[in-house]
Design a protein around this motif. Structure first.
Motif, PDB file in Angstrom:
ATOM      1  N   PRO A 130       7.495   6.539   6.760  1.00 27.85           N
ATOM      2  CA  PRO A 130       7.408   5.132   7.084  1.00 27.85           C
ATOM      3  C   PRO A 130       8.553   4.670   7.963  1.00 27.85           C
ATOM      4  N   PRO A 131       8.233   3.632   8.647  1.00 23.21           N
ATOM      5  CA  PRO A 131       9.323   2.837   9.446  1.00 23.21           C
ATOM      6  C   PRO A 131      10.269   2.165   8.698  1.00 23.21           C
ATOM      7  N   ALA A 141      13.138   2.372  -0.786  1.00 25.43           N
ATOM      8  CA  ALA A 141      13.553   1.497   0.466  1.00 25.43           C
ATOM      9  C   ALA A 141      12.458   0.400   0.603  1.00 25.43           C
ATOM     10  N   LEU A 142      11.160   0.713   0.080  1.00 25.92           N
ATOM     11  CA  LEU A 142      10.050  -0.071   0.540  1.00 25.92           C
ATOM     12  C   LEU A 142      10.101  -1.408  -0.491  1.00 25.92           C
ATOM     13  N   ALA A 143      10.601  -1.020  -1.848  1.00 24.73           N
ATOM     14  CA  ALA A 143      10.419  -1.988  -2.748  1.00 24.73           C
ATOM     15  C   ALA A 143      10.716  -3.340  -2.582  1.00 24.73           C
ATOM     16  N   ALA A 160       1.049  -1.251   0.016  1.00 25.18           N
ATOM     17  CA  ALA A 160       0.085   0.023  -0.227  1.00 25.18           C
ATOM     18  C   ALA A 160       0.859   1.388   0.018  1.00 25.18           C
ATOM     19  N   LEU A 161       1.938   1.253   0.759  1.00 25.76           N
ATOM     20  CA  LEU A 161       2.793   2.508   1.072  1.00 25.76           C
ATOM     21  C   LEU A 161       3.562   2.819  -0.348  1.00 25.76           C
ATOM     22  N   LEU A 221       3.739  -3.404  -8.662  1.00 24.21           N
ATOM     23  CA  LEU A 221       4.068  -2.322  -7.842  1.00 24.21           C
ATOM     24  C   LEU A 221       5.689  -1.819  -8.042  1.00 24.21           C
ATOM     25  N   VAL A 222       6.469  -2.722  -7.759  1.00 22.03           N
ATOM     26  CA  VAL A 222       7.751  -2.592  -8.079  1.00 22.03           C
ATOM     27  C   VAL A 222       8.164  -1.966  -9.298  1.00 22.03           C
TER      28      VAL A 222
END
Length: 449
Positions: free
Chosen positions: A447-448, A230-232, A200-201, A240-241
């Motif tokens: 985000p963490p 960083a989230l990928a 989602a992020l 999404l990636v």
């Protein structure tokens, strides 16, 4: 389940099924429950727990879902299977077929009261509408999907695709600030509420980069790109990636990091080839063409942009096709093919309106102004610049406004209208945001990572 029948209806159904099978209340109850409990349940005087209903469904030889809703389980399974087929059709480029499938599936989901499947069908119809440039329809579909998911108490991460769809459709319509508001407020709620869903992020951060860039908020776009990168590795969905890599490339280009941008686009293109998502793959060709144009390799830029245009035209992705056409026209003009470029831009403008594709229309008028100015037709050039200015002011695209005011000011100065030129320059300075700042207010919570 949110769509289960009321206790009285379920009680009567249990009683009928038990009688059909020749079972006593004791036989149905044992070993976990008592005959008295079954009697109370059949009378509709108790709301049975899921565990109790699963036990009873197993004893009766029916599916849990059929027991609590009265619908055979294969109905929802079949519907979900066909929804997957519609999703694949959309992903592989057959938007028209996908839209037809989604419409049929939506009607079936509504007739059977399948809330989550209704939301999925509406999301698909929204994506199809975005593909063909029907943005008002897209917004309506996404809003209905979001409303349905809220009614069944779906958590915020599950509602993110609908929220993101609304934001993208508003963004493509030129409503930049509202698009950013939707994306930022959702990001803030996710991060501050501890709902750290990587998919989602990533979807939200990748989607907000474009609006940030168009508003001139480059620092915030770069920050969103860093978060997305960083989230990928934590995201489960490769689509999404791939989308993230394409969005990040745009920020890298703005920072002059051309080689890194090209590397990001190459990764995205490979992922999209695997997923057969032709619109996003076409957008990768578009961005690679942009990279080559920035490097001055106009021949390769033209080849990439023409490939993107062919792929998008085949998909009838109207707004994306227009975006590529404007970029291609710029390359053609720089290669000395100004007549072909102008014809392409007039074709773009015939397909768009201020309410549908304002940013693309503004870009087309801006480039037509440059072409006219190079041909020493200053009156036509000024007319196009003014039209572009009006469209950009409505959309709030600060970065593009500043550049356009400079072009208009230079033209006015060269034609001897110094005071008017100064007014244009002052307007441009008013729209230019300072490095590292934005007019959007505080950034969302981090985000963490």
């Amino acid at each position: 389940m949110s769509d289960r029948d009321d206790p009285g209806t379920i009680g009567r159904r249990v009683q009928q099924l038990r009688a059909d099978r020749g079972l006593t209340q004791r036989q149905l109850a044992e070993p976990a429950y008592t005959p008295a409990y079954i009697s109370t349940l059949e009378a509709g005087r108790v709301r049975a727990s899921d565990d109790a209903l699963r036990h009873i469904a197993e004893r009766l030889g029916v599916a849990f879902e059929e027991l609590v809703t009265g619908r055979p389980a294969h109905l929802v399974t079949d519907l979900r299977l066909r929804l997957t087929g519609a999703q694949r059709a959309l992903a592989t480029g057959d938007t028209e077929a996908a839209a037809e499938q989604y419409a049929v599936l939506l009607a079936e989901a509504e007739a059977n009261g399948f809330a989550e499947e209704r939301a999925v069908a509406l999301l698909g119809l929204g994506e199809c509408a975005v593909e063909v440039g029907e943005l008002a329809y897209a917004q309506g579909h996404f809003e209905r999907a979001e409303q349905i998911l809220a009614e069944v108490d779906a958590p915020l991460p599950a509602r993110v695709p609908a929220l993101r769809g609304r934001a993208v459709s508003h963004y493509l319509a030129g409503e930049l600030r509202y698009a950013v508001y939707l994306l930022e407020s959702t990001l803030d709620e996710l991060n501050r509420g501890g709902l750290h869903d990587p998919d989602a992020l990533l979807l939200l951060y990748a989607s907000v980069i474009g609006p940030y860039m168009d508003m001139g908020a480059h620092a915030r776009a770069a920050q969103a790109a860093e978060y997305a990168l960083a989230l990928a590795p934590k995201a489960a969905d490769p689509a999404l990636v791939a989308r993230m890599h394409r969005s990040v490339a745009r920020t890298l280009l703005a920072e002059g990091r051309v080689a890194e941008a090209d590397a990001s686009l190459a990764k995205a293109a490979e992922l999209y080839r695997q997923l057969q998502i032709r619109t996003e793959l076409a957008n990768c060709h578009w961005m690679r063409g942009y990279v080559y144009a920035q490097q001055g390799d106009l021949e390769r830029a033209e080849a990439e942009l023409r490939e993107a245009q062919i792929m998008l035209t085949a998909r009838r992705a109207a707004l994306y096709t227009s975006q590529v056409a404007v970029e291609l026209a710029d390359v053609l003009h720089r290669r000395g093919k100004s007549d072909e470029a102008a014809a392409l831009l007039h074709e773009v403008l015939s397909d768009l309106s201020p309410e549908r594709g304002a940013l693309h229309s503004a870009a087309a008028h801006r480039l037509l102004g440059i072409i006219a100015e190079d041909a020493h037709d200053t009156e036509t050039a000024e007319e196009h610049y003014v039209r572009a200015l009006s469209l950009l002011e409505r959309a709030g695209a600060a970065g593009d406004l500043a550049d356009l005011c400079r072009l208009l000011g230079d033209l006015l100065r060269r034609t001897g209208r110094v005071e008017a030129a100064l007014d244009a320059y002052r307007t441009g300075l008013g729209h230019r945001t300072a490095p590292g700042t934005t007019t959007l207010g505080p950034a969302p919570a981090q985000p963490p990572l």
